[in-house]
Design a protein around this motif. Sequence first.
Motif, PDB file in Angstrom:
ATOM      1  N   ASP A   1      12.346  -0.734  -1.733  1.00 56.12           N
ATOM      2  CA  ASP A   1      13.606  -0.094  -2.136  1.00 56.12           C
ATOM      3  C   ASP A   1      14.671  -1.124  -2.516  1.00 56.12           C
ATOM      4  OD1 ASP A   1      12.835   2.569  -1.930  1.00 56.12           O
ATOM      5  OD2 ASP A   1      13.171   2.568   0.236  1.00 56.12           O
ATOM      6  N   GLY A   2      14.249  -2.264  -3.058  1.00 54.26           N
ATOM      7  CA  GLY A   2      15.183  -3.272  -3.527  1.00 54.26           C
ATOM      8  C   GLY A   2      15.748  -2.919  -4.897  1.00 54.26           C
ATOM      9  N   PRO A   3      16.659  -3.747  -5.432  1.00 56.68           N
ATOM     10  CA  PRO A   3      17.259  -3.455  -6.738  1.00 56.68           C
ATOM     11  C   PRO A   3      16.305  -3.661  -7.899  1.00 56.68           C
ATOM     12  CG  PRO A   3      17.997  -5.590  -5.948  1.00 56.68           C
ATOM     13  CD  PRO A   3      17.224  -4.970  -4.827  1.00 56.68           C
ATOM     14  N   GLY A   4      15.317  -4.554  -7.718  1.00 57.74           N
ATOM     15  CA  GLY A   4      14.393  -4.842  -8.792  1.00 57.74           C
ATOM     16  C   GLY A   4      13.381  -5.871  -8.349  1.00 57.74           C
ATOM     17  N   VAL A   5      12.378  -6.094  -9.181  1.00 56.35           N
ATOM     18  CA  VAL A   5      11.353  -7.095  -8.911  1.00 56.35           C
ATOM     19  C   VAL A   5      11.003  -7.784 -10.222  1.00 56.35           C
ATOM     20  CG1 VAL A   5      10.371  -5.837  -6.939  1.00 56.35           C
ATOM     21  CG2 VAL A   5       9.453  -5.464  -9.238  1.00 56.35           C
ATOM     22  N   HIS A   6      10.315  -8.903 -10.101  1.00 61.96           N
ATOM     23  CA  HIS A   6       9.798  -9.574 -11.290  1.00 61.96           C
ATOM     24  C   HIS A   6       8.433 -10.159 -10.966  1.00 61.96           C
ATOM     25  CE1 HIS A   6      10.797 -13.786  -9.868  1.00 61.96           C
ATOM     26  NE2 HIS A   6      11.585 -13.083  -9.096  1.00 61.96           N
ATOM     27  N   THR A   7       7.567 -10.174 -11.957  1.00 64.25           N
ATOM     28  CA  THR A   7       6.216 -10.686 -11.785  1.00 64.25           C
ATOM     29  C   THR A   7       6.122 -12.108 -12.342  1.00 64.25           C
ATOM     30  OG1 THR A   7       5.503  -9.752 -13.894  1.00 64.25           O
ATOM     31  CG2 THR A   7       5.242  -8.372 -11.928  1.00 64.25           C
ATOM     32  N   GLY A   8       4.940 -12.704 -12.202  1.00 61.75           N
ATOM     33  CA  GLY A   8       4.711 -14.047 -12.716  1.00 61.75           C
ATOM     34  C   GLY A   8       4.519 -14.041 -14.223  1.00 61.75           C
ATOM     35  N   VAL A   9       4.717 -15.221 -14.812  1.00 61.18           N
ATOM     36  CA  VAL A   9       4.654 -15.362 -16.266  1.00 61.18           C
ATOM     37  C   VAL A   9       3.713 -16.506 -16.624  1.00 61.18           C
ATOM     38  CG1 VAL A   9       5.980 -15.785 -18.377  1.00 61.18           C
ATOM     39  CG2 VAL A   9       7.039 -14.538 -16.472  1.00 61.18           C
TER      40      VAL A   9
ATOM     41  N   ALA B   1       0.830  -1.211   0.000  1.00 60.82           N
ATOM     42  CA  ALA B   1       0.000   0.000   0.000  1.00 60.82           C
ATOM     43  C   ALA B   1       0.862   1.256   0.000  1.00 60.82           C
ATOM     44  CB  ALA B   1      -0.929  -0.024   1.212  1.00 60.82           C
ATOM     45  N   ARG B   2       1.938   1.253   0.793  1.00 58.43           N
ATOM     46  CA  ARG B   2       2.798   2.439   0.835  1.00 58.43           C
ATOM     47  C   ARG B   2       3.480   2.660  -0.506  1.00 58.43           C
ATOM     48  NH1 ARG B   2       8.096   3.508   2.255  1.00 58.43           N
ATOM     49  NH2 ARG B   2       8.476   1.302   2.671  1.00 58.43           N
ATOM     50  N   GLY B   3       3.946   1.576  -1.117  1.00 56.25           N
ATOM     51  CA  GLY B   3       4.583   1.701  -2.415  1.00 56.25           C
ATOM     52  C   GLY B   3       3.617   2.159  -3.488  1.00 56.25           C
ATOM     53  N   ALA B   4       2.367   1.660  -3.422  1.00 58.13           N
ATOM     54  CA  ALA B   4       1.367   2.089  -4.399  1.00 58.13           C
ATOM     55  C   ALA B   4       1.058   3.569  -4.245  1.00 58.13           C
ATOM     56  CB  ALA B   4       0.102   1.249  -4.240  1.00 58.13           C
ATOM     57  N   ALA B   5       1.011   4.026  -2.982  1.00 53.19           N
ATOM     58  CA  ALA B   5       0.751   5.455  -2.749  1.00 53.19           C
ATOM     59  C   ALA B   5       1.889   6.308  -3.303  1.00 53.19           C
ATOM     60  CB  ALA B   5       0.569   5.693  -1.248  1.00 53.19           C
ATOM     61  N   ARG B   6       3.123   5.845  -3.095  1.00 55.65           N
ATOM     62  CA  ARG B   6       4.275   6.575  -3.657  1.00 55.65           C
ATOM     63  C   ARG B   6       4.208   6.604  -5.178  1.00 55.65           C
ATOM     64  NH1 ARG B   6      10.084   4.860  -1.815  1.00 55.65           N
ATOM     65  NH2 ARG B   6      10.488   6.494  -3.390  1.00 55.65           N
ATOM     66  N   ARG B   7       3.830   5.469  -5.769  1.00 56.77           N
ATOM     67  CA  ARG B   7       3.741   5.412  -7.232  1.00 56.77           C
ATOM     68  C   ARG B   7       2.748   6.431  -7.763  1.00 56.77           C
ATOM     69  NH1 ARG B   7       0.798   0.545  -8.274  1.00 56.77           N
ATOM     70  NH2 ARG B   7      -0.968   1.986  -8.174  1.00 56.77           N
ATOM     71  N   GLU B   8       1.588   6.502  -7.113  1.00 58.71           N
ATOM     72  CA  GLU B   8       0.565   7.437  -7.582  1.00 58.71           C
ATOM     73  C   GLU B   8       0.996   8.880  -7.380  1.00 58.71           C
ATOM     74  OE1 GLU B   8      -2.181   6.647  -9.296  1.00 58.71           O
ATOM     75  OE2 GLU B   8      -1.258   4.659  -9.261  1.00 58.71           O
ATOM     76  N   ALA B   9       1.712   9.117  -6.286  1.00 58.82           N
ATOM     77  CA  ALA B   9       2.122  10.497  -5.994  1.00 58.82           C
ATOM     78  C   ALA B   9       3.300  10.927  -6.861  1.00 58.82           C
ATOM     79  CB  ALA B   9       2.480  10.624  -4.511  1.00 58.82           C
ATOM     80  N   GLU B  10       4.266  10.036  -7.054  1.00 52.70           N
ATOM     81  CA  GLU B  10       5.503  10.408  -7.746  1.00 52.70           C
ATOM     82  C   GLU B  10       5.442  10.174  -9.248  1.00 52.70           C
ATOM     83  OE1 GLU B  10       8.670   8.280  -5.838  1.00 52.70           O
ATOM     84  OE2 GLU B  10       8.048   8.892  -3.825  1.00 52.70           O
TER      85      GLU B  10
ATOM     86  N   HIS C   1       0.955  -5.103 -14.851  1.00 52.92           N
ATOM     87  CA  HIS C   1       2.355  -5.490 -14.665  1.00 52.92           C
ATOM     88  C   HIS C   1       3.193  -4.359 -14.066  1.00 52.92           C
ATOM     89  CE1 HIS C   1       6.411  -6.911 -15.392  1.00 52.92           C
ATOM     90  NE2 HIS C   1       6.627  -5.923 -16.249  1.00 52.92           N
ATOM     91  N   LEU C   2       3.247  -3.224 -14.712  1.00 52.39           N
ATOM     92  CA  LEU C   2       4.091  -2.131 -14.213  1.00 52.39           C
ATOM     93  C   LEU C   2       3.585  -1.583 -12.885  1.00 52.39           C
ATOM     94  CD1 LEU C   2       5.017  -0.007 -17.388  1.00 52.39           C
ATOM     95  CD2 LEU C   2       6.444  -1.627 -16.112  1.00 52.39           C
ATOM     96  N   ALA C   3       2.269  -1.487 -12.741  1.00 51.64           N
ATOM     97  CA  ALA C   3       1.714  -0.945 -11.492  1.00 51.64           C
ATOM     98  C   ALA C   3       2.107  -1.804 -10.303  1.00 51.64           C
ATOM     99  CB  ALA C   3       0.189  -0.847 -11.606  1.00 51.64           C
ATOM    100  N   ALA C   4       1.983  -3.117 -10.434  1.00 52.81           N
ATOM    101  CA  ALA C   4       2.332  -4.007  -9.321  1.00 52.81           C
ATOM    102  C   ALA C   4       3.834  -3.996  -9.068  1.00 52.81           C
ATOM    103  CB  ALA C   4       1.850  -5.423  -9.634  1.00 52.81           C
TER     104      ALA C   4
END
Length: 865
Positions: free
Chosen positions: A325-333, A206-215, A313-316
């Motif tokens: 604040d990690g180096p990266g993430v990956h989603t399912g395929v 939730a915190r990351g989603a809020a940052r995404r929407e704000a930034e 994909h990008l939103a999640a």
Amino acid sequence: MADRSGLGRVARRLARGLRGPEKPLTVTDRLDRWARRIGEFGVLDRGYLEAQTGRTFATDDEAIAFYVHNDGQRGLSLSPLVEHEWMREHQPVPAMSWYDALHQEGPELFQTGPLFDAGVYVASLPAADRPTSTLDALRHFLRNATDTTALPVPPGRRGPAPTWGAVRESAVLAAREFAAAQHRTRRRYRSTWDGPETADVLARYARGAARREAEQPLVSIVMPVHRRADVVGAAIASVRAQQHAAWELVVVDDGSGDDTVDVVRRAAADDARVRLIERENGGAGAARNTGLAAVRGDFVAFLDADNTWRPEHLAAALAALLETDGPGVHTGVRMIGANNADDSTAPVETYRGEDGTLEDLLAGNFIDLNALVVRRDVAAAVGPFDETLRRWIDWEWLLRIGKRFGVPAYVPVIGVDYDNVRDPRRVSSAQPASWQEVALARHRIDWDALAAAAPTRDAALVSVVVPVFRDWTMTRRAVDAVLGAADHDGDTVEVVLVDNGSPRSVSAILGAWFRDEPRVVLQREDRNRNFGLGSDLGLARSSGGIVVMLNNDTEVTTGWLRPLVAALDDRAVLGAQPLLVYPDGVVQTAGTVFGGDKVLPWHFLGDHPRHDADRYFGAPDGASSSVLRFSAITAAAAAFRAADLIRWHGFDPVYANGLEDVDLCLRALASSPAGSTFVVVPSSVVVHHESRSPGRDDARVDNRRIFDERWRGRYPAADAVDRYDAAGLRWLGVEPGLPKGHAVMVRSSRPVVVREEGAVGLRVAVKHDGTRVADVTALVAALEGAGHTVQVDVPTSWYRGSSGIDEVTVLVSGAPSASGGPSFVPQPGAYNVVWLAPGQVVADGDFAAVVDAEDGAEQVVRALA
């Protein structure tokens, strides 16, 4: 008594009738019956089985039930003292299952594993207390042994007998490591999606989603494309449909030359966030690097032109990244199609996606680049994609990220729909799988560190590196032969065994047999790394100044090592191989010979009788240097300076079990001073049993193509004529071998060889079965006395590949065969003679000359006139 017995039979028959017909036993019934009997054996070590499986069992019955229902595929063991494969070679009836061998409880006492010999154990007990069967001996030991009890090891095992406590502790540890490796290398595809709902996942961030929407951070998407006009539009549309709208799409056309560019231009005209960069064709890695150099966002993502993204994909991914604040993430395929199966069938659907450690990533890639989103500073720090790789480019790049910043985390939502249908335009379909080993080698072997440490290696130590795959029997024999020869000759050696992802039993048996031999080091790989990378990993693990590469299906002889090491005293000599012969004495290779450009090199005098090699080399200690010098040698048995191997970066893993040794030699010559050479040392003889490991020749066509692409126009000068001349033979050319087809750049080569013109005497092959040694000895002396060249063939070499050169065959066998005559089929094109044994007859006309049993060797010689 008889009446009672008869009444009993009647009663039993009536009882069976009342019960009704017996139901046939199902497979489950039989397994359950087997499980009950194994429970009665009383040899289960539940903790050991749990360590192998990574499971916990509430009871012994539960553990045994799991064992019987899974052992066929897993190769599990019930006890550190029971190894089924070892038993098969030592029990009275080899074809019997291990279960039946113990169940019989016969009087034969045999070995149940490399650490328990029932005969040795029983002999150590007082006569009154001795068990009468192997199973009873096992039970007796397990009931009475303490941690300090020495094990009754089989004869021939090196080192002191270990204690039961120490063995069990190390066995459990090895079993846990095996279970961990099985987990790392498990199949990472599943048939159904078992992840949470997307909304539930986003709620975690939730915190990351809020940052995404704000930034509203900008995500730069790199899309390489080459001749994919049919699908690139759908890929671009999936980007435009993203819930997170702050993105730029950098499409890099890699010299398509078709309508692909037009499709991208139309998309760019509709959406200013789409940019097109055109470049000459350079491959996917180069195209991605071009895109990376042009990105402007804080985050970087990748999408291939034949795949699409889900809208979330990008939103999640951004929500998770901004939360952690990690180096990266990956989603399912979601994988659509069967890339490794028959694509003509109905498409299949599988899913992948999970968390993992760096060890997991080193074992195999589980992060798809299309599902990855990374920070731009991370991408910049690890540098560009490796453009020298033709496959597994993304995995190598991910390994750099994992080693420096940590493995990107998994976001359990389906972000990518991946087109997994085989397509020749796709890199993964067109390039060999061995590029995986090339990519991995960069992260497993630090050549610069090895080079820096090379001067500190033990100059007096010879390291023998032996790659192993699925075979412990020949490997044990090979290592025992090396150690035995070293003991006899006073050589200082170490043996580095590299188990290339074999089944559990291979490392378990080898580890137990050589456990107390300090000269043996065993390293197990999670997967099969093939001969090239397996040998390189062994080199990295070794510590000697001289390194000998040795196949696990060889058997060295006493005196084999010192001549090879002595040859390296000459700085011009880059490597030395022994004369390799088959167990029947026929030559396997006396060096590597070349026949010109685009002609695959072949084994010199391969399948020839030993006397051809002796004639070529002359007296073993008197061969001229020109005869010994070769442009390449075989790595089945070859000695090198460790510093040189490190300087050449070892074998190139792109070759999958073929031509890596020739390639190594040619690379070595290209980087060494003029006059450098490889040599064959005929005074060193090694027997090569030349087994065929599963999959040994699967990549032969790819190997030839890679070799030809690299060395075309730079093959060593043809040397076949001079070499065969020196052996008293004449080389006429090569017969192209299989496979045939336009896709094969170089076909295999079989030399066409005849006797030299004007040769004195006849070339005679004496075929014998070992029953008339005195007659054979007299015949050879008589033939050589008459000026003929003689080769003596045992039954396994009666039909050797070079038989066509022989002008005469003489059969000297023993008693008549069941058909009334000898089993040797006369050789077409040769003058075939038989020297009969008493009572032996042959069919009229089978042989050109028949010498009676009462006649002597001189009569055989006269029959050739």
